[in-house]
Scaffold this motif. Sequence first.
Motif, PDB file in Angstrom:
ATOM      1  N   PRO A 181     -44.045 -51.453 -14.801  1.00  0.00           N
ATOM      2  CA  PRO A 181     -44.594 -50.389 -13.943  1.00  0.00           C
ATOM      3  C   PRO A 181     -43.705 -50.148 -12.729  1.00  0.00           C
ATOM      4  N   GLU A 214     -33.868 -51.694 -10.759  1.00  0.00           N
ATOM      5  CA  GLU A 214     -32.479 -52.111 -11.034  1.00  0.00           C
ATOM      6  C   GLU A 214     -32.417 -53.545 -11.572  1.00  0.00           C
ATOM      7  N   THR A 232     -40.198 -42.655 -18.171  1.00  0.00           N
ATOM      8  CA  THR A 232     -40.560 -41.485 -17.373  1.00  0.00           C
ATOM      9  C   THR A 232     -40.136 -41.762 -15.945  1.00  0.00           C
ATOM     10  N   THR A 237     -32.058 -41.730 -12.798  1.00  0.00           N
ATOM     11  CA  THR A 237     -32.372 -43.026 -13.421  1.00  0.00           C
ATOM     12  C   THR A 237     -32.256 -42.899 -14.943  1.00  0.00           C
ATOM     13  N   THR A 240     -28.714 -43.243 -16.071  1.00  0.00           N
ATOM     14  CA  THR A 240     -28.262 -44.647 -16.034  1.00  0.00           C
ATOM     15  C   THR A 240     -28.785 -45.395 -17.258  1.00  0.00           C
ATOM     16  N   ILE A 241     -30.059 -45.169 -17.556  1.00  0.00           N
ATOM     17  CA  ILE A 241     -30.671 -45.867 -18.697  1.00  0.00           C
ATOM     18  C   ILE A 241     -29.987 -45.445 -20.001  1.00  0.00           C
ATOM     19  N   GLU A 255     -38.584 -38.657 -20.236  1.00  0.00           N
ATOM     20  CA  GLU A 255     -39.360 -37.621 -19.541  1.00  0.00           C
ATOM     21  C   GLU A 255     -38.899 -37.650 -18.085  1.00  0.00           C
ATOM     22  N   LEU A 256     -38.178 -36.607 -17.666  1.00  0.00           N
ATOM     23  CA  LEU A 256     -37.478 -36.679 -16.377  1.00  0.00           C
ATOM     24  C   LEU A 256     -38.031 -35.656 -15.377  1.00  0.00           C
ATOM     25  N   GLU A 387     -35.550 -31.196  -6.846  1.00  0.00           N
ATOM     26  CA  GLU A 387     -36.940 -31.651  -6.949  1.00  0.00           C
ATOM     27  C   GLU A 387     -37.330 -32.390  -5.668  1.00  0.00           C
ATOM     28  N   PHE A 389     -40.811 -33.265  -4.995  1.00  0.00           N
ATOM     29  CA  PHE A 389     -41.873 -34.182  -5.423  1.00  0.00           C
ATOM     30  C   PHE A 389     -42.853 -34.483  -4.287  1.00  0.00           C
ATOM     31  N   PHE A 453     -45.017 -32.559 -25.584  1.00  0.00           N
ATOM     32  CA  PHE A 453     -44.829 -32.658 -24.145  1.00  0.00           C
ATOM     33  C   PHE A 453     -43.408 -33.120 -23.896  1.00  0.00           C
TER      34      PHE A 453
HETATM   35  P1  NAD Z   1     -37.628 -43.542 -10.758  1.00  0.00           P
HETATM   36  O1  NAD Z   1     -36.643 -43.042 -11.739  1.00  0.00           O
HETATM   37  O2  NAD Z   1     -37.164 -43.946  -9.420  1.00  0.00           O
HETATM   38  O3  NAD Z   1     -38.398 -44.807 -11.335  1.00  0.00           O
HETATM   39  C1  NAD Z   1     -39.111 -44.764 -12.552  1.00  0.00           C
HETATM   40  C2  NAD Z   1     -39.154 -46.151 -13.147  1.00  0.00           C
HETATM   41  O4  NAD Z   1     -37.835 -46.543 -13.494  1.00  0.00           O
HETATM   42  C3  NAD Z   1     -39.678 -47.218 -12.193  1.00  0.00           C
HETATM   43  O5  NAD Z   1     -40.472 -48.141 -12.912  1.00  0.00           O
HETATM   44  C4  NAD Z   1     -38.405 -47.884 -11.714  1.00  0.00           C
HETATM   45  O6  NAD Z   1     -38.596 -49.200 -11.300  1.00  0.00           O
HETATM   46  C5  NAD Z   1     -37.542 -47.820 -12.955  1.00  0.00           C
HETATM   47  N1  NAD Z   1     -36.100 -47.910 -12.731  1.00  0.00           N
HETATM   48  C6  NAD Z   1     -35.390 -47.542 -11.619  1.00  0.00           C
HETATM   49  N2  NAD Z   1     -34.077 -47.793 -11.795  1.00  0.00           N
HETATM   50  C7  NAD Z   1     -33.948 -48.321 -13.043  1.00  0.00           C
HETATM   51  C8  NAD Z   1     -32.822 -48.770 -13.803  1.00  0.00           C
HETATM   52  N3  NAD Z   1     -31.588 -48.747 -13.329  1.00  0.00           N
HETATM   53  N4  NAD Z   1     -33.055 -49.244 -15.040  1.00  0.00           N
HETATM   54  C9  NAD Z   1     -34.298 -49.262 -15.551  1.00  0.00           C
HETATM   55  N5  NAD Z   1     -35.397 -48.868 -14.877  1.00  0.00           N
HETATM   56  C10 NAD Z   1     -35.224 -48.393 -13.630  1.00  0.00           C
HETATM   57  O7  NAD Z   1     -38.750 -42.416 -10.658  1.00  0.00           O
HETATM   58  P2  NAD Z   1     -40.001 -42.392  -9.676  1.00  0.00           P
HETATM   59  O8  NAD Z   1     -39.494 -42.066  -8.315  1.00  0.00           O
HETATM   60  O9  NAD Z   1     -40.813 -43.617  -9.899  1.00  0.00           O
HETATM   61  O10 NAD Z   1     -40.839 -41.182 -10.271  1.00  0.00           O
HETATM   62  C11 NAD Z   1     -40.684 -39.856  -9.873  1.00  0.00           C
HETATM   63  C12 NAD Z   1     -39.868 -39.091 -10.908  1.00  0.00           C
HETATM   64  O11 NAD Z   1     -40.520 -39.152 -12.180  1.00  0.00           O
HETATM   65  C13 NAD Z   1     -39.762 -37.618 -10.598  1.00  0.00           C
HETATM   66  O12 NAD Z   1     -38.446 -37.197 -10.823  1.00  0.00           O
HETATM   67  C14 NAD Z   1     -40.701 -36.968 -11.607  1.00  0.00           C
HETATM   68  O13 NAD Z   1     -40.408 -35.633 -11.927  1.00  0.00           O
HETATM   69  C15 NAD Z   1     -40.545 -37.865 -12.773  1.00  0.00           C
HETATM   70  N6  NAD Z   1     -41.683 -37.724 -13.671  1.00  0.00           N
HETATM   71  C16 NAD Z   1     -41.480 -37.083 -14.860  1.00  0.00           C
HETATM   72  C17 NAD Z   1     -42.533 -36.902 -15.740  1.00  0.00           C
HETATM   73  C18 NAD Z   1     -42.326 -36.210 -17.054  1.00  0.00           C
HETATM   74  O14 NAD Z   1     -43.171 -36.344 -17.918  1.00  0.00           O
HETATM   75  N7  NAD Z   1     -41.246 -35.484 -17.256  1.00  0.00           N
HETATM   76  C19 NAD Z   1     -43.799 -37.403 -15.416  1.00  0.00           C
HETATM   77  C20 NAD Z   1     -43.968 -38.049 -14.190  1.00  0.00           C
HETATM   78  C21 NAD Z   1     -42.884 -38.215 -13.334  1.00  0.00           C
END
Ligand code: NAD
Length: 495
Positions: A181, A214, A232, A237, A240-241, A255-256, A387, A389, A453
């Motif tokens: 999470p 990270e 998602t 991020t 990177t993944i 899902e970005l 974005e 947000f 979706f």
């Molecule tokens: P984020 O990318 O910062 O983090 C998401 C998850 O990825 C977190 O659990 C985080 O710990 C993990 N993470 C971060 N760096 C990582 C790495 N290097 N390797 C693996 N995992 C890593 O995103 P956020 O700030 O938590 O969420 C907001 C973003 O999510 C917004 O851009 C939003 O649009 C997007 N979002 C997209 C959807 C969709 O369905 N398209 C739905 C909800 C949110």
Amino acid sequence: MTPPDLPTHLPHFIDGEPTDSASGATFEVLDPVSNQPYATAAAGGPDDVARAVAAARRAFTEGPWPSMPSRARARVLMAIADAVEAREDRLAELESFDTGLPITQARGQAKRAAENFRFFADLIVASGDDAYSVPGSQLNYVVRKPVGVAGLITPWNTPFMLESWKLAPALAAGCPVVLKPAEFTPLSASLWPGIFADAGLPRGVFNLVNGIGEDAGAALVEHPEVPLISFTGETTTGKTIMRTAAEHLKGLSMELGGKSPVLVFADADLDAALDSTLFGVFSLNGERCTAGSRILVERAVYDEFCERYAERAGQIVVGDPADPATEVGALVHPEHYARVLSYVEVGKTEGRLLAGGGRPAHLPSGNYLAPTVFADVKPGARIFQEEIFGPVVALTPFDSEAEAIALANDVRYGLAGYVWTNDLRRGHRVAAAIEAGMVWLNSHNVRDLRTPFGGVKNSGVGHEGGHRSIDFYTDEHIVHVALGEVHTPRFGASR
Ligand code: NAD
């Protein structure tokens, strides 16, 4: 308001047991109203992820979950849905406290999460496998197999609901999981172990590793025995993944981010469009991937729309997330709040501020932002392109249908789009021309779980929803059966 019996420590959950990190490392979790730490969470690293993957892998190879008849798995999924709903009040108070979402909006999350499990329970029972016959000569049939351990990485906006969105199809397909999470909001995920225990999910099928992206997230992506990653989160991020996952040729669902346009034509029902566009960007504190954060309005009604929009935005009730009267609560974390505020300052140089623009005067602390409306925003502006947000929206006029479409598509994202018109032919035409995974005509985001979706361009790779999710978590294994003589060229038999 602090919920009663709030946990002060959030461990991992591995192989049926709560457990701390091998290193003993923890991180602090804040609530967005006081911005004070209320709990520590175990900070997972590669060792903890390896333990979780080993447990999930045992659940995969030794069963019974992956090989159970779908009816038996569906029964457990239905029981999970009931167990989620039974926790509706608790989930709402924990989610609202941890994320800052208004309590009335957090309350809907349990129902939606439960529906995800019911939907996939129904789907796996109703699904059949494909068969192709060549009469008299061949029968070909498909056996669907769960791919293996699924790594699920989720963001902090509506955390529990988004976790359910991945957990339900992964478990329905028979995949054991490791969930990571978001570190801003680990609280509601602490409900899952109790839910799964009540529903009778076998040990080791669900594993949870808390931690920083990270570290814990990256370790999950790097682990060779995790063939699937469903992610998602932010576009950067996601990139990177994808780079890391390429090394192992992992299956990915991405899902970005989004910067979704709303196109309001002069012939639209403006009252309905106003209600919908206000809700579309200010609900969930604007921390919504499908938020309609760019509103493009036909010039003939632009001034009227801007005036009415700003008036309504200025009346939105911002306040304590626990108060049922609150419409916009506190943004999730001080880091995110600072980022959103910095966009508001940029916006003041890029557009005409019509409402909001900073912290509401009656809320001197906490991550509060008055719903912020900028008008006359040009397509080159950062607040048009990036974005944010948060509860910030850009309004832009257009003069023709072609210009509206060009403006809608002039960003790198392509998650959602919304069209408001009473001209049926134009509605379909424009909907088809918008570069987005999902378009709503005369509606905000209301979704039927059977539909795809996902986004295009920088908003995602692959689509979830309905059978597409089951496709992602399963491999199609084809068996070709000869029914008659096979005429084989007889190599080496000519002498
Ligand atoms: P984020 O990318 O910062 O983090 C998401 C998850 O990825 C977190 O659990 C985080 O710990 C993990 N993470 C971060 N760096 C990582 C790495 N290097 N390797 C693996 N995992 C890593 O995103 P956020 O700030 O938590 O969420 C907001 C973003 O999510 C917004 O851009 C939003 O649009 C997007 N979002 C997209 C959807 C969709 O369905 N398209 C739905 C909800 C949110």
